[in-house]
Motif scaffolding. Structure first.
Motif, mmCIF file in Angstrom:
data_model
loop_
_atom_site.group_PDB
_atom_site.id
_atom_site.type_symbol
_atom_site.label_atom_id
_atom_site.label_comp_id
_atom_site.label_asym_id
_atom_site.label_seq_id
_atom_site.Cartn_x
_atom_site.Cartn_y
_atom_site.Cartn_z
ATOM 1 N N UNK A 188 0.921 -1.195 -0.035
ATOM 2 C CA UNK A 188 0.070 -0.053 -0.084
ATOM 3 C C UNK A 188 1.018 1.352 -0.032
ATOM 4 N N UNK A 189 0.823 2.084 -1.064
ATOM 5 C CA UNK A 189 1.404 3.363 -1.134
ATOM 6 C C UNK A 189 0.574 4.512 -0.378
ATOM 7 N N UNK A 190 1.106 5.258 0.017
ATOM 8 C CA UNK A 190 0.318 6.461 0.795
ATOM 9 C C UNK A 190 0.882 7.728 0.582
ATOM 10 N N UNK A 191 0.106 8.547 0.410
ATOM 11 C CA UNK A 191 0.553 10.025 0.233
ATOM 12 C C UNK A 191 -0.063 10.844 1.492
ATOM 13 N N UNK A 192 0.975 11.801 1.894
ATOM 14 C CA UNK A 192 0.464 12.449 3.049
ATOM 15 C C UNK A 192 0.317 13.873 2.812
ATOM 16 N N UNK A 193 -0.597 14.584 3.148
ATOM 17 C CA UNK A 193 -1.134 15.851 2.927
ATOM 18 C C UNK A 193 -1.040 16.447 4.304
ATOM 19 N N UNK A 194 -0.022 17.457 4.417
ATOM 20 C CA UNK A 194 0.047 18.264 5.707
ATOM 21 C C UNK A 194 -0.457 19.823 5.673
ATOM 22 N N UNK A 195 -1.741 19.783 6.503
ATOM 23 C CA UNK A 195 -2.494 21.174 6.428
ATOM 24 C C UNK A 195 -2.045 22.128 7.739
ATOM 25 N N UNK A 196 -1.830 23.214 7.723
ATOM 26 C CA UNK A 196 -1.839 24.101 8.842
ATOM 27 C C UNK A 196 -2.657 25.252 8.529
ATOM 28 N N UNK A 197 -3.481 25.883 9.823
ATOM 29 C CA UNK A 197 -4.226 27.065 9.657
ATOM 30 C C UNK A 197 -4.354 27.538 11.140
ATOM 31 N N UNK A 198 -4.610 28.996 10.895
ATOM 32 C CA UNK A 198 -4.847 29.586 12.344
ATOM 33 C C UNK A 198 -6.344 29.411 12.660
ATOM 34 N N UNK A 199 -7.280 29.058 11.790
ATOM 35 C CA UNK A 199 -8.715 28.875 12.132
ATOM 36 C C UNK A 199 -8.918 27.508 11.834
ATOM 37 N N UNK A 200 -9.453 26.845 13.122
ATOM 38 C CA UNK A 200 -9.582 24.997 13.043
ATOM 39 C C UNK A 200 -10.816 24.787 12.180
ATOM 40 N N UNK A 201 -11.865 25.627 11.981
ATOM 41 C CA UNK A 201 -13.155 25.441 11.355
ATOM 42 C C UNK A 201 -12.767 25.301 9.920
ATOM 43 N N UNK A 202 -12.102 26.134 9.345
ATOM 44 C CA UNK A 202 -11.480 26.294 8.096
ATOM 45 C C UNK A 202 -10.652 25.104 7.750
ATOM 46 N N UNK A 203 -9.733 24.514 8.773
ATOM 47 C CA UNK A 203 -9.029 23.344 8.455
ATOM 48 C C UNK A 203 -9.925 22.297 8.417
ATOM 49 N N UNK A 204 -10.809 22.164 9.216
ATOM 50 C CA UNK A 204 -11.550 20.764 9.296
ATOM 51 C C UNK A 204 -12.364 20.703 7.904
ATOM 52 N N UNK A 205 -12.982 21.986 7.575
ATOM 53 C CA UNK A 205 -13.839 21.884 6.252
ATOM 54 C C UNK A 205 -12.787 21.646 5.149
#
Length: 87
Positions: free
Chosen positions: A9-26
């Motif tokens: 199984x190959x995997x891709x990791x996408x790292x996300x950072x934000x000051x606004x947690x609601x925007x990050x979850x959406x």
């Protein structure tokens, strides 16, 4: 069954950072909804620790050294792990 055949199984990791947690979850939700149409094994969201940066500022520039204000910036982080078969 062939026991020499291994499933990788190959995997891709996408790292996300934000000051606004609601925007990050959406954003994580939108990415996983978009990828749900593709032929993937699974998508997993991992929550990383939130880092806080605190700034201490004097209220007035000349007097009252004891009077200070504190401001903080919180950086919320998520990692999307996308597992797929390379074929």
């Amino acid at each position: 069954k062939n026991f020499m055949e291994m499933t990788t199984n190959e995997k891709i990791r996408i790292r996300l950072e934000s000051f606004n947690h609601e925007l990050l979850v959406s954003s994580c939700r939108k990415i996983s909804e978009t990828l749900s149409t593709a032929s993937l094994n699974s998508i997993k969201m991992v929550t990383l620790p939130t880092s806080k940066r605190i700034y201490c500022v004097l209220r007035s520039p000349h007097v009252d050294k004891d009077s200070r204000e504190h401001f903080e910036i919180r950086i919320h982080k998520r990692v999307l792990e996308i597992y797929y078969d390379p074929e």
